[in-house]
Design an enzyme around this catalytic site. Structure first.
Site, PDB file in Angstrom:
ATOM      1  N   LYS A 197      15.729  41.403  20.499  1.00 23.98           N
ATOM      2  CA  LYS A 197      16.266  40.141  21.013  1.00 23.98           C
ATOM      3  C   LYS A 197      17.545  40.410  21.803  1.00 23.98           C
ATOM      4  O   LYS A 197      18.387  41.198  21.391  1.00 23.98           O
ATOM      5  CB  LYS A 197      16.567  39.168  19.867  1.00 23.98           C
ATOM      6  CG  LYS A 197      15.337  38.578  19.210  1.00 23.98           C
ATOM      7  CD  LYS A 197      15.667  37.417  18.301  1.00 23.98           C
ATOM      8  CE  LYS A 197      15.874  36.148  19.067  1.00 23.98           C
ATOM      9  NZ  LYS A 197      15.971  34.948  18.200  1.00 23.98           N
TER      10      LYS A 197
ATOM     11  N   GLU B 136       9.628  23.991   7.098  1.00 25.30           N
ATOM     12  CA  GLU B 136      10.261  22.731   6.732  1.00 25.30           C
ATOM     13  C   GLU B 136       9.567  22.047   5.552  1.00 25.30           C
ATOM     14  O   GLU B 136      10.231  21.436   4.706  1.00 25.30           O
ATOM     15  CB  GLU B 136      10.288  21.788   7.936  1.00 25.30           C
ATOM     16  CG  GLU B 136      11.202  22.238   9.059  1.00 25.30           C
ATOM     17  CD  GLU B 136      10.560  23.255   9.983  1.00 25.30           C
ATOM     18  OE1 GLU B 136      11.257  23.768  10.879  1.00 25.30           O
ATOM     19  OE2 GLU B 136       9.350  23.541   9.812  1.00 25.30           O
TER      20      GLU B 136
ATOM     21  N   ARG C  20       7.870  17.291  10.467  1.00 30.38           N
ATOM     22  CA  ARG C  20       6.812  18.125   9.907  1.00 30.38           C
ATOM     23  C   ARG C  20       6.688  17.982   8.391  1.00 30.38           C
ATOM     24  O   ARG C  20       5.723  18.450   7.808  1.00 30.38           O
ATOM     25  CB  ARG C  20       7.107  19.603  10.237  1.00 30.38           C
ATOM     26  CG  ARG C  20       7.541  19.848  11.659  1.00 30.38           C
ATOM     27  CD  ARG C  20       7.698  21.320  11.960  1.00 30.38           C
ATOM     28  NE  ARG C  20       6.603  21.763  12.811  1.00 30.38           N
ATOM     29  CZ  ARG C  20       6.280  23.032  12.999  1.00 30.38           C
ATOM     30  NH1 ARG C  20       6.931  23.975  12.379  1.00 30.38           N
ATOM     31  NH2 ARG C  20       5.288  23.345  13.792  1.00 30.38           N
TER      32      ARG C  20
END
Length: 636
Positions: free
Chosen positions: A280, A364, A392
């Protein structure tokens, strides 16, 4: 410059191998310059440059479909599919999206902004194509973080039971999944990619199925032998257990190496996972050293990576401060995040109270049910989550928290208008989704002090609570936001407190210039806490125009003291509601039925809001300061 001459993936295929590193360098430079000005997702995009180039050189988009999970790593994909000229408009009003968007390009197959969806979408698309006789390949590209979401595993489990050549690219930046095996894994992966191995395996499978009586037994024996061998030689055989061929790990910054593998996996007549290792922030040292900060970032300085800072306190910072004060006094308070510790303001809590901090990953639904478990055990969990991701976990809120009356506090950041991220990230549905749920309390603080009061109240009162606040700076404080909280009631701020310098004191002689402010008309501006800043400005505008404008903030969206509200509203000539949520199912629709006065509801309509600044979004939804002011004047 090579990049400015790339108008489609065909132009990428035409490049020589010597040109590819130059192209990658130009892409990184372009992404850095644009994100430095516009903000956006940086580290993930810098890490996926070579991977995206390799994908577009091997696969034939849009005949082949490349499905990006979350799609916040699709900037290179956009640059290689004809959007170079419009790339400077990314995340701006009228510009291209920071995520894949169907309406934007034929190369974008799905509108994606939430994690863990790509394998399900890709498998559905591939199944449809197979049934209809379409020959294209389907590739799902997801990061290792997305694998913490249960939906990804549900899709892997389902897709692994078929013989469809679904290709899953696992972009592993070594932040969530540990390193996988070594030389043996690479060697066996190379074997499984060869046509000879695939032909032999296909021959064995076909023969086994044709043997009468014993075909089922032979299939089981062959499967168990294959599984046992992989279990002996692989340290991680999850994908093979789910029915996928596994290839990797590969160097995600070696374009030619990935090209070779991608060309080979196209011929495997079964689902396959290609494990790619990337870094990253690759190519920009500040992002490499701090990928979390540079994941989603506002405008910053390219020279040193310093982010633009503003003096005003944000609601996220106000939440952090309030929670830290509570946690210092109450050892039973815990904090939960779904891979967003820094974004939700929990980093300081994580550092100070690591034993009471839980990062469950991009999961979640699990975060909510896990919070219910903590509450059952005696802790008071504070779940910090973005409004758009709370969607969600509605079933878990109903079934595992509210139904069982668990003492869980949901602190919902990014409620209301969310700048930059577009349709998938607007936090406008939480009120309409949660308000109908029994046993749920919903609070909507207006200032930093009000947020602290609401959080303290929610932690002390043993019930399921939700506190929502926007991605914005906190408005100035008012003396009205102090003292105790009265359940079900909001906060009334009088015009004399809003603009004391403009309103004459009735006990003194009135200066000539203030005589016009002897009000004959009165308006009540009712708002959710996230709209308080805009409503405060509108109230001042109205006072200047000779209208006495008071504000009633809906500190409690639920429960709602209807009698108290009706008693207040009856004293005004007109009432304007400003709600930073959808009108359908919102609290304003209900509150408006309680009064028999000229009234108008300003809220988000029955549509999805695009990328824009907060101010532009409110203007598009007709709930800006100007709209609130004009609504009151029109009613009067």
């Amino acid at each position: 410059m090579i990049l400015q001459n790339i108008h489609s993936p065909q132009d990428v295929k035409a490049l020589s191998k010597k040109q590819l590193p130059i192209l990658a360098q130009e892409i990184r430079k372009t992404i850095l310059e644009v994100v430095g000005k516009n903000g956006g997702h940086l580290a993930s995009n810098l890490g996926a440059v070579e991977l995206t180039i390799a994908l577009h050189r091997v696969f034939d988009s849009p005949h082949d479909a490349i499905i990006w999970d979350v799609s916040h790593q699709s900037y290179t994909h956009k640059l290689l599919t004809g959007r170079y000229d419009s790339f400077t408009s990314i995340r701006k009003k009228g510009g291209i999206s920071g995520f894949t968007r169907i309406a934007e390009s034929e190369h974008d197959f799905f509108d994606a902004g939430h994690a863990s969806t790509s394998i399900s979408s890709a498998y559905g698309l591939l199944s449809s194509w197979d049934i209809l006789g379409k020959s294209g390949k389907v590739v799902a590209v997801l990061g290792d973080g997305a694998l913490t979401g249960g939906l990804a595993f549900e899709a892997l489990s389902n897709a692994g039971q078929t013989n469809r050549n679904l290709i899953v690219i696992l972009n592993d930046n070594q932040m969530s999944i540990s390193k996988n095996t070594g030389a043996i894994s690479e060697y066996l992966s190379k074997i499984t990619m060869t046509k000879h191995y695939q032909r032999f395996r296909h021959f064995v499978d076909v023969v086994a199925k044709r043997v009468p009586i014993f075909s089922s037994l032979l299939e089981k024996i062959i499967f168990r032998l294959r599984r046992g061998l992989k279990g002996l030689l692989f340290s991680n055989n999850l994908f093979s257990d789910l029915g996928f061929d596994y290839v990797g790990p590969l160097d995600g910054h070696n374009i030619s190496g990935m090209e070779k593998v991608f060309r080979q996996v196209q011929h495997i007549p079964r689902p396959v996972v290609v494990h790619v290792i990337t870094k990253k922030g690759c190519g920009y040292s500040p992002a490499e050293n701090d990928p979390a900060t540079f994941h989603g970032i506002g405008p910053f300085s390219l020279s040193d990576g310093k982010v633009e800072r503003f003096n005003a306190l944000s609601y996220t910072e106000a939440f952090c401060n309030a929670l830290m004060e509570i946690a210092a006094k109450r050892s039973n308070v815990a904090a939960i995040t779904a891979a967003m510790a820094k974004g939700t303001g929990l980093s300081l809590f994580q550092h100070k109270y690591p034993e009471r901090f839980f990062d469950v990953g991009i999961a979640e639904e699990h975060a909510v049910t896990f919070a219910g478990g903590l509450a059952a055990g005696g802790l008071v969990p504070v779940v910090a989550i973005y409004s758009t991701f709370l969607q969600r976990s509605i079933d878990q809120i109903i079934h595992d928290v509210a139904l069982q009356k668990r003492h869980v506090v949901f602190c919902v950041d990014r409620a209301g208008a969310v700048p930059g991220d577009g349709e998938t990230h607007q936090g406008v549905f939480d009120i309409a989704l949660v308000r109908p749920i029994p046993n749920m309390t919903i609070l909507s603080p207006a200032t930093a002090k009000d947020l602290s009061l609401c959080l303290n109240w929610a932690v002390k009162n043993e019930r399921s609570s939700l506190i929502r606040y926007p991605k914005a700076s906190c408005p100035i404080e008012s003396a009205a936001f102090s003292g105790s909280i009265e359940e079900g009631r909001g906060v009334l701020i009088k015009a004399e407190d809003i603009a004391p310098s403009l309103i004459p004191d009735e006990n003194q002689a009135v200066p000539f210039e203030k005589q016009a402010l002897r009000f004959e008309r009165q308006a009540l501006l009712v708002c959710t806490g996230g709209m308080y800043g805009e409503v405060l400005s509108a109230a001042r505008n109205l006072i200047l125009k000779g209208v006495k404008a008071d504000i009633y903030t809906l500190r409690f969206i639920k429960p709602f003291d209807s009698e108290y509200f009706a008693t207040i509203a009856e004293h005004y000539d007109a009432v304007v509601f400003a709600e930073d949520g959808v009108r359908i199912g919102g609290v304003s629709e209900y509150a408006a039925t309680l009064i028999d006065k000229p009234k108008k509801i300003l809220a988000f309509g029955d549509e999805y809001m695009p990328s824009a600044t907060r101010e532009e979004l409110l203007e598009l939804a007709h709930i800006s300061t100007k709209d609130i002011t004009e609504a009151a004047l029109s009613l009067l």
